[in-house]
Design a protein around this motif. Structure first.
Motif, mmCIF file in Angstrom:
data_model
loop_
_atom_site.group_PDB
_atom_site.id
_atom_site.type_symbol
_atom_site.label_atom_id
_atom_site.label_comp_id
_atom_site.label_asym_id
_atom_site.label_seq_id
_atom_site.Cartn_x
_atom_site.Cartn_y
_atom_site.Cartn_z
ATOM 1 N N CYS A 220 -3.849 -1.620 2.271
ATOM 2 C CA CYS A 220 -2.596 -1.895 2.988
ATOM 3 C C CYS A 220 -2.872 -2.452 4.379
ATOM 4 O O CYS A 220 -2.201 -3.384 4.824
ATOM 5 C CB CYS A 220 -1.761 -0.620 3.080
ATOM 6 N N CYS A 239 -3.513 -1.634 -1.986
ATOM 7 C CA CYS A 239 -2.110 -1.887 -1.685
ATOM 8 C C CYS A 239 -1.379 -2.228 -2.991
ATOM 9 O O CYS A 239 -1.764 -3.159 -3.701
ATOM 10 C CB CYS A 239 -1.986 -3.044 -0.695
ATOM 11 N N ALA A 240 -0.347 -1.462 -3.281
ATOM 12 C CA ALA A 240 0.387 -1.684 -4.542
ATOM 13 C C ALA A 240 1.535 -2.669 -4.356
ATOM 14 O O ALA A 240 2.167 -3.082 -5.332
ATOM 15 C CB ALA A 240 0.924 -0.345 -5.058
ATOM 16 N N GLY A 241 1.815 -3.026 -3.088
ATOM 17 C CA GLY A 241 2.966 -3.892 -2.838
ATOM 18 C C GLY A 241 2.620 -5.362 -2.753
ATOM 19 O O GLY A 241 3.490 -6.229 -2.904
ATOM 20 N N TRP A 277 0.578 3.816 1.848
ATOM 21 C CA TRP A 277 1.721 3.136 1.232
ATOM 22 C C TRP A 277 3.004 3.387 2.044
ATOM 23 O O TRP A 277 3.867 2.529 2.117
ATOM 24 C CB TRP A 277 1.934 3.628 -0.217
ATOM 25 N N CYS A 280 3.143 0.877 4.984
ATOM 26 C CA CYS A 280 2.774 -0.519 4.703
ATOM 27 C C CYS A 280 4.039 -1.356 4.431
ATOM 28 O O CYS A 280 4.812 -1.019 3.525
ATOM 29 C CB CYS A 280 1.847 -0.542 3.495
ATOM 30 N N CYS A 282 4.349 -4.221 2.964
ATOM 31 C CA CYS A 282 4.346 -4.754 1.582
ATOM 32 C C CYS A 282 4.793 -3.685 0.587
ATOM 33 O O CYS A 282 5.593 -3.946 -0.320
ATOM 34 C CB CYS A 282 2.939 -5.181 1.182
ATOM 35 N N CYS A 283 4.233 -2.480 0.751
ATOM 36 C CA CYS A 283 4.584 -1.397 -0.184
ATOM 37 C C CYS A 283 6.049 -1.003 -0.011
ATOM 38 O O CYS A 283 6.750 -0.731 -0.991
ATOM 39 C CB CYS A 283 3.657 -0.192 0.014
HETATM 40 ZN ZN ZN Z 1 0.542 -1.537 0.823
#
Ligand code: ZN
Ligand code: ACM
Length: 477
Positions: A220, A239-241, A277, A280, A282-283
């Protein structure tokens, strides 16, 4: 005699008068009956036999009535017949024969055999501490002699990345000691001829410090990460996003899926702290876009993206059971149960028709000392979720022991932890539970000849040539 020392115990065994023994000298002929020649290899290596034409000491006969791994082995003074539906059945018949062979003699008998569970595994952590390719082969040889059929290879973690990557060489260059692609290919072949499926594990989105030490841009924050020096749960995860994470994983799996021929790929999913997360952008955006209200769902989304990447390459994803918390996993993936903490979602997955593997940490983690998990306890393991006993009717494929290597620095310690406990697991997976004292008696027999097995394994590690030219009678008393 040898027949009374088989572990796992065959389903059915008929004995005949001992004057009806069969003799197998150093050179043997096999009538293949349409089976692939590779199914003989482990037997030849284990017993130091050489294959020659013009003789029929062993006759293979295709008989569809047994399951894929079942077999019937008939030994008379006229020769040896093996009836099986598939190569795996032949491998197990020959494994039994290798144990029965006393020098050049095998006593007359007829064994009809087949396993109770399809998944009979050991998970070995080669990331926390590295074990060399010959050490890995040794373990595969030993578990296959007990008719176990899955070697789950934990290859990446915070402390090390153990796979050579030609696409992303920084992974193994940063990640410490590793297996070359040639070694991996060799180990996969070695396992195949022993009836053992290799399930590689690349753990994610947590336990990824070694990955992020090489490619920090996929966390992230993008900040530098170091390889972990001790065990534990580390906070920086993938980072999952960010969609770039999935593009990277797509390219990584493109290479990794071709290295391992099996149809299953473990992608971990355990112990993934959500701290990063939560801060973050993005997440956060992914959470909003997807309408998620908890971070377990974001992990469920991550896992579903990963399983799609595997599916398009013909692989089924396996996850540790925390991943099921989101309730988003389809039943076309498999789960591995280790912790009671997340039992509810495990139960729902099983009830919805999901397939899963039982690896309860208090029963089947063999890095724990014998004082906590002794031989009898392993032998007594009955798969359960809380009070509820589980079986094949609940989607249970089988069981797997795990050996985590945070505190295991060498293979002597490793093997002391594995053996004899692995035999108790192998027995209950193949034959089911019986009389524990009687099992112990058979185990003693194995111990008597075990040192010969070790001799043999050493020679295999030194090369097949050494095994073939060696004078030792590998299974002889
Ligand atoms: Zn992330
Ligand atoms: C695990 O023991 N973290 C799967």
């Amino acid at each position: 005699m040898r027949k009374n020392g088989l572990v796992p115990k065959p389903v059915e065994m008929k004995e005949f008068p001992s004057d009806k023994s069969c003799f197998l000298n150093r050179e043997i002929g096999v009538r293949m009956g349409g089976f692939e020649p590779w199914c003989l290899l482990a037997f030849l290596q284990r017993t130091g036999r050489t294959l020659i034409a013009g003789r029929e000491d062993i006759t293979l006969i295709r008989e569809g009535s047994a399951g894929e791994e079942g077999y019937r082995l008939k030994v008379t003074d006229k020769g040896i017949s093996i009836f099986a539906a598939a190569e795996k059945g032949v491998i197990y018949a020959l494994t039994t024969l290798a144990w029965l062979l006393d020098g050049e003699e095998v006593e007359a008998c007829e064994i009809t055999d087949e396993p109770k569970y399809a998944h009979r595994g050991l998970s070995m952590d080669c990331a926390r501490h590295f074990f060399t390719a010959p050490e890995v082969k040794k373990v595969i040889e030993e578990i296959s002699l007990a008719k176990m059929n899955v070697f789950h290879w934990h290859l990446t973690d915070d402390q090390g990345w153990r796979i050579e990557s030609r696409r992303f060489p920084q992974l193994h260059e940063t990640g410490g000691a590793h297996y070359t692609q040639e070694e991996i290919k060799d180990i996969c072949e070695y396992a195949k001829v022993r009836g053992v499926e290799i399930i590689p594990e690349i753990d994610m989105p947590g336990h990824v410090s070694s990955l992020l030490a090489a490619v920090p841009e996929y966390s992230c924050s993008g900040k530098n990460v170091n390889l972990a020096k001790t065990g534990g749960i580390y906070p920086v995860i993938l980072c999952a996003g960010n969609d770039r994470t999935y593009q990277f994983l797509d390219e990584l799996f493109e290479e990794m899926c071709t290295l391992f021929p099996g149809t299953r790929f473990h992608t971990g999913g355990d112990e993934a702290p959500k701290k990063e997360w939560k801060i973050c952008p993005c997440c956060q955006k992914k959470m909003t876009d997807m309408g998620f209200d908890n971070y377990g769902q974001l992990q469920g989304y991550f896992a579903n993206q990963v399983s799609k990447l595997l599916k398009k390459r013909g692989k089924t994803a396996i996850y540790w059971n925390e991943t099921l918390q989101s309730g988003m996993q389809q039943t076309d993936v498999q789960a591995q149960y280790w912790t009671l903490q997340h039992r509810d979602s495990m139960e729902v997955f099983a009830d919805q028709g999901g397939s899963w593997i039982y690896s309860d940490m208090f029963e089947l983690y063999f890095d724990y000392p014998y004082s906590m998990t002794n031989l009898k306890k392993v032998y007594s393991t009955v798969p359960h979720l809380g009070e509820r006993q589980m079986g094949k009717e609940n989607g249970l494929l089988g069981m797997e022991a795990a050996v985590w290597a945070e505190h295991i620095t060498d293979n002597v310690r490793l093997e002391n932890l594995l053996f004899p406990r692995i035999y108790a697991l192998a027995e209950i997976l193949w034959s089911g539970q019986g009389d524990y004292m009687e099992f112990e008696e058979r185990l003693k027999k194995i111990s008597e000849i075990k040192y010969m097995v070790r001799l043999h394994i050493r020679s295999v590690s030194g090369g097949i040539q050494a095994a073939r030219s060696g004078k030792e009678k590998l299974f002889a008393t």
